[in-house]
Structure formats: C-alpha cells, structure tokens
Enzyme design. Structure first.
Site, PDB file in Angstrom:
ATOM      1  N   THR A  59      68.338  36.872  21.120  1.00 34.31           N
ATOM      2  CA  THR A  59      69.053  37.009  20.436  1.00 34.31           C
ATOM      3  C   THR A  59      70.177  38.387  20.545  1.00 34.31           C
ATOM      4  O   THR A  59      70.443  39.547  19.780  1.00 34.31           O
ATOM      5  CB  THR A  59      68.363  37.381  19.127  1.00 34.31           C
ATOM      6  OG1 THR A  59      67.536  38.873  18.924  1.00 34.31           O
ATOM      7  CG2 THR A  59      67.811  36.327  18.399  1.00 34.31           C
ATOM      8  N   TYR A 102      73.327  50.360   9.343  1.00 34.26           N
ATOM      9  CA  TYR A 102      72.603  49.409   8.426  1.00 34.26           C
ATOM     10  C   TYR A 102      73.016  49.539   7.094  1.00 34.26           C
ATOM     11  O   TYR A 102      73.421  50.662   7.141  1.00 34.26           O
ATOM     12  CB  TYR A 102      71.289  50.061   9.002  1.00 34.26           C
ATOM     13  CG  TYR A 102      70.036  48.616   8.936  1.00 34.26           C
ATOM     14  CD1 TYR A 102      70.014  48.802  10.445  1.00 34.26           C
ATOM     15  CD2 TYR A 102      70.142  47.990   8.566  1.00 34.26           C
ATOM     16  CE1 TYR A 102      69.243  48.325  11.550  1.00 34.26           C
ATOM     17  CE2 TYR A 102      68.593  46.841   8.996  1.00 34.26           C
ATOM     18  CZ  TYR A 102      68.615  47.216  11.078  1.00 34.26           C
ATOM     19  OH  TYR A 102      67.725  46.451  11.630  1.00 34.26           O
TER      20      TYR A 102
END
Lengths: 700, 588
Positions: free
Chosen positions: B252, B508
C-alpha cells in the site's frame, strides 16, 4: 451564406444555472413583499439617523481592515510580487520602479471608506430622496437573506445599472439596514469630478480605468485588490455586471472581467464559496431620461462634472415617483459551478501566477453572467406606465404609417392596458398595478407622472410632439427644419422607448416566436418555425439578454407561454394560431418589429452606402444620416431606429456573424462588408426567415 | 474445526509462546471493531469514560474530559445506546473448489473454512464495513483461509490457484481502510484468503550493511520488538503498527510517523520478493540504488494485492536511538501552527538530512482534536494570560530522537521557530499524550458506534500553499453536506497535519456525526466522504497519501494518474496475472 456559423450557438445544450430559472410557469414565481424605507425617514430625525450607532456583522466575524492595511496586503501578495518581477524582466525596468508604479496604481484605485462620509451621505441623501421620490421600496426578506449570506460567505452585490443614483442608493440602503457597507467598482470618469470623486471614494467607491488592455501590472493590482477584499470578507464587493448605465433600460450584455475576478477565489479553492446577489433597481421615472435620449441621438453626453451635476437642480423640483429595490436570492458560485468547472485545473501551476481563464471557465463565467442579468431582469418592478408606453408607441407608429396623428382614446388605452396587464402577468411580469384602484384612475395617474412625454387633448392621448429634448424655454428659436423637428420628436419617442424596454424581457421570447410564426407560410411545421426562431434569436443576441446555448429552452418557454394563454396550439408537427391568439400575436410582433426594421436598415445602409473607407468610428454618424433621410422620406416609420444603441448592436451582430469584418486597413477599424451576406440577412429579416434546417443544428 | 490438520495446533502452541498473531485472530481480537478484545473504551456505571485492559498506558484509567467532549461534540447521549448485534450465523456456506482443496491438503499447508475465520478476513476497518458487521449484515466472504508458513508455501498455493482457477486475496494485518479486502460481489470463483500472519520471522540481520531480511507477514510491533532485542529498529511506525504487516506496508506504500528521519516504506526497502502467477519477481542483488530502467519495486509498492503476494523483504535498520524526547507547542490558531511547521520543514530538514545517520527524529503534528486533553492549569494560563482563544488554539506534538546533544540542539531550534509563530512550549507530557493517543484513537470509534456516533478519518497530501485552504474547504464541505443530508447535529469536522515534506504535507481529516434519526446512516456517511474526497481533489490534494486506493477510491484513479497511467498499470497486470488470480479488484 455560411449558415452553420449563424447558428453555431445552438450547440450548447444546457445553460440552466439557477434553480429558480428552470422551465416552469412564471406566474408561480414567488416574490417578496416591499417595505417603504422612506416612510421612517419622513417620521424621524435624519440627523439622528445619520449619527446612529452602526454595527454591521461581518463575514465570520472578521475585524474590519483599514484602507491602508488593505493596500499593504495587496502590495505584498504573491501575485503582485510575481507580476512585478515579470514586468521588470520584460521591460528591463528596475524592480523598485515597477513596485513604485504598482503602488501608484493602487493609490489611484483604492477606496478610503470612512464612516463619517457615509454618515454625511446618509443625512443628505435622506433629504434628497424625500424630495425626489415618493417612496423607496425594498424587499426586507431579501435584506435578511443578504445579511445571512454576508456572515457565511464572501458576498458580491450585482445591482442593475440605470442611473448614477444606483450605487449611492445601494450604500444608503445597506447603511439603513445595518449591513456591511460595500466597496464599489466605479468607472474612472467619476474621477473627473474632483470633489465628488473623493467623496465617493470615501463612501466606498474604488476606481478602475475604463480600458487597460494589455497592462499586466494594472490588471494584477486591480484583480488582487478585489480578491483581497472579497476573500477576506472585509466588505461585500459591488459592481455592475452591465459595465455601464443602460441608456435604453434594456439590460446590457454583461461584462465578464470583474465577475471572473470575483469567482476566482472560489475556483482556486481560496474560499469555500462566494455568494452573488443580483439586485434589481427599478425607477418609476429615470432621472436621466431625456439625457439618455439625447445621448442616443448623438448629442454628446455632458462630461461628468461637479457643476453639471448641480445644474441639474431643476431635477429636484420634479416628482420621480417611486424606486423599487429587490435583493434577489443569493446565488452560490459553488452550486453554480457544480459539474461545469473542474477546479482541479488549477492544481498544476502555482495559483498566484496569472493565467488566462480556460475555455471551460470562460464559458462558465459567461453563462453565469447571463443568468445573473436575467435574474436582475426578472425582479425588475414594472409600473403601469411601462405598458402604456408600449401601447402608445405602437399606436404612434400606426398613426405614422397611416399619416394621421390621432392618438388613442383614453378608454381604448385603458381597455388595452388592462388586456396587456393580464397578458404580462401571465408571462410572469413583476407588475405593480394597483388592483384595488379602478383602471381608468391607474391610467390617468400614470400619464400624469409622465406628463412631459404625453399630451392629452379631447380625451385622446398621444406622444408629446415637443418635449424634453429641447429646453423649450424662452428665447429658443422655433424649429428650423424637418430634421430638427424629427430629432425633437425622437427625444420623446426614445424616452418612451426606454420605458417600453423595461418590459421587453417579459415579451421577448414569445415575441421571437410570434415573429417566426408570422413570417412562416401557413404550411410550416414546428421544425421550420423553430429554425426561424433560432435565426432571429441568434440575430438579436447582441440586442437582448439571451443566454448562450439556450435556444431550445427559450423556444420551449415561448411555446409554453403562448399555448398556456391560448394564443397558439402546438402539436408534435404543427404550430397553429388560434382565433383569440391573433391579438396577442399582433401585439408581440409589433414589439419586435422596430428591431427587425432597424436591423434591416442597417443592412441596407451597409450594402448601399458602405465604401472602402468606412471605419467603425464613422459608422454611427453615417448610418444615422442614412436613417434620417429614410425617415424623412417616409420609407421608415420607426424613429427609434435612430438610437445609436440599436445601430451598434446591429453592427456587433453582423460582425459576429461574419457579414462584416474589421480589417487592418489604412485606418484602424476599417469595416469590410460582405455585401452578399448582408443582403441575404436583410432579406431574411424582411420576412423571408430561413426555415431550412442548417447543417449541424440542434433539432427539437 | 475439522479441517484444520495436525500442523496447526502444533504451530499454535508455538505462537502462544511468542505472542504472535494466532491463526484464529478472533480469539484475541475483535471481529467487529478495532484491536484487542480486552481493550475498549466504555462509560462505566458512574458515567465516567474508562479504557479497559492492560495493554496500553491508558488501560484501566478513567478519562475525565471524554464524556463532556463526546456529548458536547456530537450531541450524543449516554441513554441512547446502539450496541452491536451479534449474529455470525448469517455466513453463507463456502463455495469450495474441491480439486484445489484436495491438492492443497497434500501440500500440508494449514487451511480452514470455518465461518468465523472466513468472516474475520472479509473486512477491513472502513466505517461501512464495521457498521455492517455490528448490524450482523455479512456479505460475500472468502470461502477458505489458508496459512502459508514460508515463501515456498506461497509458491505452492499460487501454483495451485492458477491450476484450478481459484481467486486469491492476500491478507496481512487486516487494517485496510480502502475496502481493499472486500470480496468482489461479481466474483464467482472460489475465493481463498491467503493469511500471511505465520510468515513472521526475521531471517537474518546484516549488521555490516544495516539491513534485515524479514518475512512479509510479520506485524509492526513484532518486527520492532524483535529488532529492539538486537539493538536495532526500522523506525517505520504507522499508526496501525500494532496490527499491520510488512507485506501490507509494501503493498500500500505505507508511511510512518517518524518518516522525516527514517523515510517511508519505499525508502526503507532494499529488496522485495513477490510470488506472482507468472512466477517469482526479485532483483538479483542488494545494491542500495540501481539505474536499471524503471524500478520494478515500484510495480510492487502500492500494487494492493493485485499482482501477487510479497513474501520476503530486505529492509534498512538502524541502531536504536540513544535518547528520545517528547515535546509540544500550543499555537493560538491552526494557521500559525501550519506556518510554523512549514518553516520547520524549510529550516530544519536540510540540516536534518546532514545528520541523518545520527538518527534524529522529529515528528511534529498540528492538531486541534486533542485540545480537550490539555490540563486545566495550562489551559487557564494560555487562555487568560496569552489571550489565546480556546476554541481556536491548536497543539503540535513533537518527538526528537537520536544522540542527546543533537536532540537538545534541535529541540531548541524548533522551539525558537515556534516562538516566532506565537507558539508556546506546552511540555513533554502533552507531547507524550499525543503519541499515546495515536494508538488508542482507533478504539474511540467503537465507543462512538455504541452511542449512534459514526466516525472516520481520511488523509491526503497537498502542497504547502494549499494546506490551509484545503483544510478550510474540506471541513466546510463536510458540514455543508451533512446539513444537506438531514444530519440533525453539527458533525465533528476537523483536521491535522501529520507529516511534513519539503514540498507539502499530509493532512488528516476527522469526520464524525450523530446518526440518530437517519434511516440509512452508512449511505449518508458514504455520500459525505465521497463529497469530501471530491473537494480534496478539487483543492489540489492527492487521492491518498498512504491509505491506498482499494475499491473505495478507485473511481478517481484514472483522473489521478491519467488514462495512459491506468493503461500502463493494466498492461502490467495483464502480463503478470492474465487470469486475474489475484482478483481483489483493487486500484482500477
């Protein structure tokens, strides 16, 4: 003739921008109630009002920024730095030198809003407004929506522009309702009036040059200045989409520069959203009424000067009726751009580097601008006089054709006005007709407010033959020739035309359809009529506000209205005029007829008289002479064709269609006429509308 | 558990000794929530928030501010509970490929088609996945779970899968938040989940070159613990490191919180071995850098299980830092905090690279979510004496590591810069608390779900000049979308900067809302997250910084990497895996 280019605008499929502009029955449109804000001014102290505590709420509670701090922010911005570097590189000038220039540009431009000046205006304007106007009506719900919008998002105010009064009036209203005062983009010509210019600057105006072509630095300072104010939410930014005052009361084709700048912070992700608030300001009587008419006829407009403004003191003794100001629904740029603009296109270059807007953004801004001008139009309040002016003009032209000037009997005028009232309401007009007053009284009080434009003799009404045009004061020699006579009459006609024009947006689409039906042979099918409709619509897209790419939609709207009112029957294949529809269609075709004839005359002029040396600059004076000749010879009955606005629009249309080209001849702006094409357009306008489906054109 | 053969119980006993992940993870981990079964937030009988278990520093502690924060932020009410519905019997019976199973048996590789084993491996930790599990709604799950023990086992399994046309989905730590583990509903073949957890050994450590050769199934905490025993570390610490695996990191393109020093996973790997349907791909040497055409590692990094199974990785290691120091800075607002981070990235980073070998770690993060954890005294000091607005202030947590002298020097440098941006040093405790929260914050979501609160975080990376704008716009978009969709309470919509780079930062976003009164909260959630992602992309943010694409974000892949880019990826897939044996359908 290359017909595919004529109808090129048909390709765009959908320009629906505003939720409330979707195809629906215009009668169902909800509009707010008005309150008269002068009423309180008549009952309480103007001084106390001007000095009262003023505490507007700002965007997300930002603290206001002084004019000086604002200038600093602009000069220190990344964009200005970049452009200064660029200009210095390209011209070889020292950076400091360019910096200096930027600073000077900003100095010349920037507002210096001061509350004391605003209070001064609040006081004086109260006095002036109370003298001039019966009432200033404002939709308070719109004010509340605006207040909400100002707190949540940067706001842009977009008023219609019919009078010098507009922006003082706007600031006056916002001050009255305790809303943040706007900063207003004003044309440099105001700066000619020294004292007034500075006063306006202190009341929030900032000044931009009318043209600054390729001046990068100017553009950078200007756009950064507007964006800084907007994205920080220091104040609502106000400008006129139409760019200048409309002298004809028709909305003008929107200018895109400032709107582009105003949308930029959203498109580049610097703010979450920007809200655009269209504001419709309708004057029952326009202060500049006769001035405009003379200007259109070629009497040069008086240069804006302080003394000139005060000479207009005669103005103060007159009754100008009422003003209606409608604050429309705020339009979210975010919502507007959904699915139309990919904001990701700014991801690959630093955002402070100026870039020409992409094709996508250009057409988005253009569509939005049209949508906003239409939103302004829709909320313009129409007074009964507007209908009367339409009827009187049609009658006047009828008289002219038959050669007898009889006017209209009052009761006939009343009957027709009531008929037109009902029709216009069905078409969604925002008509303020006092229904509790008997129609004859409505008519007579409207006529009396505009007594300068009409004469009533023996119960018959007609346009005044001598009026406002000439200050028919003592010592004025009597008219010397038919040409002066004609121009004098034309002033009255053009003044009336400006009132009739207020209602044009209501009748425009049905009128285009009516003209297409009128020109069609009895056997024409729906598709043929649509083709004629598109031709006309395309022809007149410089004249009226017709959203680009919305031909099918406009056609359907026109069909819907005419069918709904029982004037037409439209089936899959056919369009049939009903028995009762003839009156409506006759009225509607007469609405458009002056324009059709006007454009034909311009075409005729170009094919008959234009020589190699004709320049754009000479166009208006020479075409005017040509028209005067034809009017005097009785070969043209519409005096309003003398309007330079119409002539310029016609030329713009011909240029757009390629029938005339600007070439770099000996003189700049030399016009080259494609006589074949101009002739065929004239022919088409004269009743042989093209019904053939041009290649690659949208079908219904 | 009839089909588990002898080997399994044998290995199991070994596992229990070394605390590795067991075959049946549900024995120690939640199957419908985050982390260990014994660790969770709850409101005790007195209505106080408490964190259970013994594993974390926070374990067994009462958290005083949490209830107020929880109720105040979401409008949640302790009276309104939404407990999970336990219903694991809804699992459809497996579709087995008998021939495959027969041959698999003969290889001796352990496998299971027990319902619980299969369900556990059918999901990651996206909010919709967990929500469905809590509601007892279970969709398509793998038909079989297989536990290879080493590279050769994987080679055998892949060969058999190719031979019998069975779909393989590699499964590492199971911490995916991109719907990468979801079984494609259109898959008709038998689906086999290939659990790498038993490939968890460090095969060798090379102290001369400072590398370690590790089996890819090892999870972060085991890798770090084992290396620490030899005096080394990798420095790769993603927030999920307790459970996520080395192979998963590679697949990933993972990023860890100490990346400013140690680098992201692509900087840390020296050599990768992957088993594909075409065979094994690996480089022939361990040279630190090569100019041999496009780096084939980059076909593997980020391939998200679509090309094969990563089995072994050689990774850089470094000696454990001699000195660590936490710190924190409070800023009057987010804007100034970000400006400070940008300046730190500008000034300290180059210096930082020079002293790279000395192993300084600096990990600042700006957050506004933790403000409620500031202790009272400090809060009063900051707000009353310095004129900070408590609703706007934000905290940066810092971690310095390396040699003591350098750490102290760096610390001073950073605090000096911070002071220029109005930052106040707020102590080591707050810094440490910030780090502790990194690991327990995932548990908070489960608490929310007990009380009608649904939450998720998602990330992006964005150039510096866009950081503030993207934060403002995405947060506003979330609030706006919730309003449009009838969410009654104002949602939590906040963000933090978690990584800094020379040219930008990782941001985030945290989004949570009270879903009481909504008939289909997951749908609402998905629409809002979708809108938020569109907003991110429109504001110059990336599709993902390190979570990956999976199936959740693949609709945006072609606009992200261009059609030609997609074509390149597809042609690699077509060559490596023409029959789509690795059929999880991630990425495109």
């Amino acid at each position: 003739m290359d017909s595919s280019c004529l109808l090129a605008s048909l390709h765009g499929s959908d320009t629906l921008l505003f939720a409330d502009m979707q195809h629906r029955d215009p009668m169902l449109q909800k509009r707010d109630e008005f309150e008269d804000m002068l009423e309180e001014r008549r009952n309480s102290s103007d001084l106390r009002y001007a000095l009262r505590c003023y505490t507007p709420v700002l965007y997300k509670g930002v603290t206001p920024c002084t004019a000086g701090a604002l200038k600093n922010m602009v000069l220190q911005s990344a964009q200005i730095h970049f452009v200064i570097g660029q200009v210095s590189n390209e011209t070889g000038r020292a950076v400091d030198d360019v910096q200096e220039e930027a600073s000077a540009i900003l100095e010349e431009m920037a507002h210096s809003l001061q509350l004391s000046t605003v209070r001064f205006f609040a006081f004086t304007l109260s006095k002036v407004f109370k003298t001039l106007f019966r009432s200033i009506c404002v939709n308070e719900e719109g004010i509340q929506r605006l207040q909400q919008a100002i707190q949540e998002h940067p706001v842009v105010l977009l008023p219609s522009h019919r009078s010098y009064m507009d922006f003082l009036l706007m600031s006056y209203i916002l001050y009255t309702y305790d809303l943040a005062l706007p900063v207003i983009a004003a044309g440099m010509d105001f700066m000619g009036m020294k004292f007034v210019g500075e006063m306006l600057r202190m009341s929030g105006a900032f000044f931009i040059r009318r043209s600054f072509g390729g001046d990068k630095l100017y553009w950078a300072v200007f756009s950064e200045y507007v964006k800084t104010m907007l994205k920080n939410g220091f104040a609502p930014v106000e400008f006129f989409l139409e760019g200048t005052r409309s002298r004809t009361s028709k909305s003008l084709t929107p200018k895109l520069g400032l709107l582009n700048i105003a949308m930029d912070p959203f498109l580049k992700g610097e703010v979450f959203d920007v809200h655009l608030v269209p504001v419709s300001i309708s004057y029952e009587r326009i202060l500049e009424e006769a001035l405009y008419a003379r200007e259109l006829l070629g009497v040069p407009k008086p240069k804006e000067s302080t003394s000139g403004l005060f000479k207009a003191r005669k103005v103060l003794s007159e009754d100008y009726g009422s003003i209606h100001v409608y604050f429309g629904q705020p339009v979210s740029v975010r919502r507007l751009s959904q699915g139309k603009v990919d904001r990701g296109q700014f991801n690959l270059t630093p955002r402070h580097i100026p870039k020409r807007p992409s094709e996508e953004i250009h057409s988005f801004v253009n569509d939005s601008a049209y949508g906003l001008v239409r939103a302004q139009e829709e909320n313009m309040v129409l007074k009964p006089w507007v209908l009367l002016a339409s009827l009187l003009l049609q009658n006047h032209h009828g008289d002219q054709a038959s050669g007898r000037a009889r006017g209209m009997a009052l009761d006939e005028l009343t009957e027709q006005a009531v008929w037109l009232r009902d029709l216009s309401r069905q078409y969604g007009a925002f008509l303020h007709w006092p229904d509790h007053v008997p129609p004859p009284e409505v008519v007579s009080s409207s006529l009396s407010l505009h007594r300068g434009l009409v004469t009533i003799t023996e119960g018959r009404v007609q346009l005044a033959s001598e009026q406002a045009g000439g200050p028919a004061g003592p010592g004025e020699p009597p008219p010397v020739g038919p040409e002066e006579e004609l121009l004098r009459q034309a002033v009255t006609v053009l003044s009336c035309v400006s009132y009739r024009n207020q209602a044009l947006h209501v009748f425009l689409r049905p009128a285009l359809l009516a003209s297409a039906v009128h020109a069609a042979s009895s056997s024409s099918g729906k598709q043929e009529i649509f083709n004629s409709f598109s031709f006309l619509r395309n022809m007149f897209s410089n004249e009226f506000i017709l959203c680009p790419g919305a031909t099918v939609q406009d056609f359907e709207e026109a069909c819907f209205l005419l069918v709904k009112t029982g004037a037409l029957q439209v089936s899959q294949q056919e369009v049939v005029v009903t028995e009762r529809g003839h009156r409506t269609l006759a009225f509607l075709t007469s609405v458009l007829d002056p324009f059709l004839q006007g454009y034909q005359v311009v075409c005729r002029f170009l094919s008959e008289e234009a020589n190699e040396a004709l320049t754009e600059k000479q166009f208006v004076p020479t075409v005017r002479k040509f028209i005067i000749k034809r009017l005097l010879a009785g070969r043209l009955r519409y005096t309003e064709v003398l309007s330079s606005d119409l002539q310029k629009n016609a030329l713009a249309a011909l240029l757009r269609l390629g029938a005339v080209r600007k070439i770099k001849g000996a003189e700049p702006g030399t016009l080259k006429v494609n006589k074949v094409m101009v002739h065929s357009l004239e022919d088409a306008l004269g009743g042989n509308l093209p019904t053939q489906k041009p290649a690659a054109v949208a079908r219904l | 558990m009839s089909c588990l053969n002898f080997n399994v119980s044998h290995v199991l006993s070994q596992l229990n000794l070394c605390q590795y992940l067991p075959f049946h993870r549900q024995e120690i981990m939640k199957w419908n929530g985050w982390g260990y079964s014994d660790s969770r937030f709850l409101f005790n009988k007195k209505g106080q928030a408490e964190f259970t278990g013994k594993r974390y520093k926070l374990s067994g502690m009462i958290i005083p501010g949490l209830k107020e924060w929880f109720e105040g932020t979401f409008g949640a009410n302790l009276q309104h509970k939404s407990p999970p519905i336990l219903n694991s019997s809804a699992v459809r019976p497996p579709t087995l490929n008998e021939a495959f199973v027969e041959e698999l048996k003969s290889t001796g590789v352990p496998f299971s088609h027990d319902a619980e084993d299969r369900v556990f491996r059918a999901y990651g930790h996206c909010v919709h996945e967990i929500f469905a599990l809590r509601e007892g709604r279970i969709g398509r799950v793998p038909d079989l779970v297989v536990w290879p023990n080493c590279h050769n086992d994987v080679v055998k399994i892949v060969e058999l899968a190719c031979k019998h046309n069975v779909c393989l989905i590699p499964y590492g730590g199971g911490t995916s938040v991109s719907s990468a583990l979801e079984c494609p509903s259109e898959e008709t073949r038998s689906i086999v989940s290939l659990d790498t957890s038993q490939m968890n050994r460090i095969l060798w450590i090379d102290e001369k070159n400072l590398t370690a050769h590790v089996e890819a199934g090892i999870v972060g905490q085991d890798l770090e613990r084992l290396l620490n025993e030899s005096g080394y570390c990798t420095g790769h610490e993603p927030d999920s490191m307790e459970f996520s695996s080395l192979g998963g990191w590679v697949a990933t393109r993972a990023s860890g919180m100490k990346k400013n020093i140690y680098g992201n996973i692509e900087d840390l790997v020296v050599h990768i071995k992957m088993v594909t349907p075409r065979g094994v791909i690996e480089k022939s040497c361990q040279g630190p850098r090569m100019s041999t055409g496009p780096d084939v590692h980059h076909f593997i990094l980020g391939s998200e299980g679509t090309l094969g199974v990563v089995t072994e990785v050689t990774m850089k290691i470094r000696p454990m830092p001699e000195y660590q120091k936490y710190g924190s800075v409070v800023f009057p607002n987010f804007e100034q905090g970000v400006a400070c981070l940008r300046e730190v990235a500008k000034q300290v980073t180059p210096d930082f690279y020079l002293i790279f070998s000395s192993g300084h770690a600096l990990k600042p993060q700006v957050s506004s979510i933790f403000t409620s954890f500031l202790d009272g005294l400090k809060k009063i000091y900051i707000t009353k004496f310095k004129g900070f607005d408590p609703n706007r202030l934000c905290v940066a947590t810092l971690l310095f590591e390396g040699n003591r002298e350098k750490v102290l020097q760096h610390e001073k440098q950073v605090y000096d810069i911070a002071a220029k941006f109005g930052g106040l040093a707020a102590g080591e405790d707050n810094g440490q608390r910030g780090y502790m929260l990194t690991f327990v914050i995932a548990y908070l979501r489960d608490l929310g779900m007990d009380y009608y609160v649904m939450g998720e975080s998602f990330e992006t990376s964005v150039p510096w000049d866009r950081v503030l704008d993207i934060c403002q716009n995405v947060k506003a978009r979330i609030v706006h979308e919730c309003k449009e969709r009838g969410v009654q309470f104002t949602p939590l919509s906040t963000c933090r900067v978690t990584q800094t780079y020379d040219a930008g930062a990782c941001v985030y976003f945290y989004f949570g809302f009270n879903y009481r009164g909504l008939s289909d909260p997951v749908h609402v959630y998905e629409q809002v997250e979708h809108a938020a992602r569109e907003e991110i992309l429109a504001n110059g943010g990336s599709l993902s910084h390190h979570h990956g694409v999976g199936k959740l974000r693949k609709e945006w892949m072609s606009e992200t990497v261009s059609n030609v880019g997609i074509g390149m990826l597809k042609s690699v897939k077509d060559y490596v895996d023409p029959n789509n044996i690795f059929g999880n359908r991630n990425l495109f």
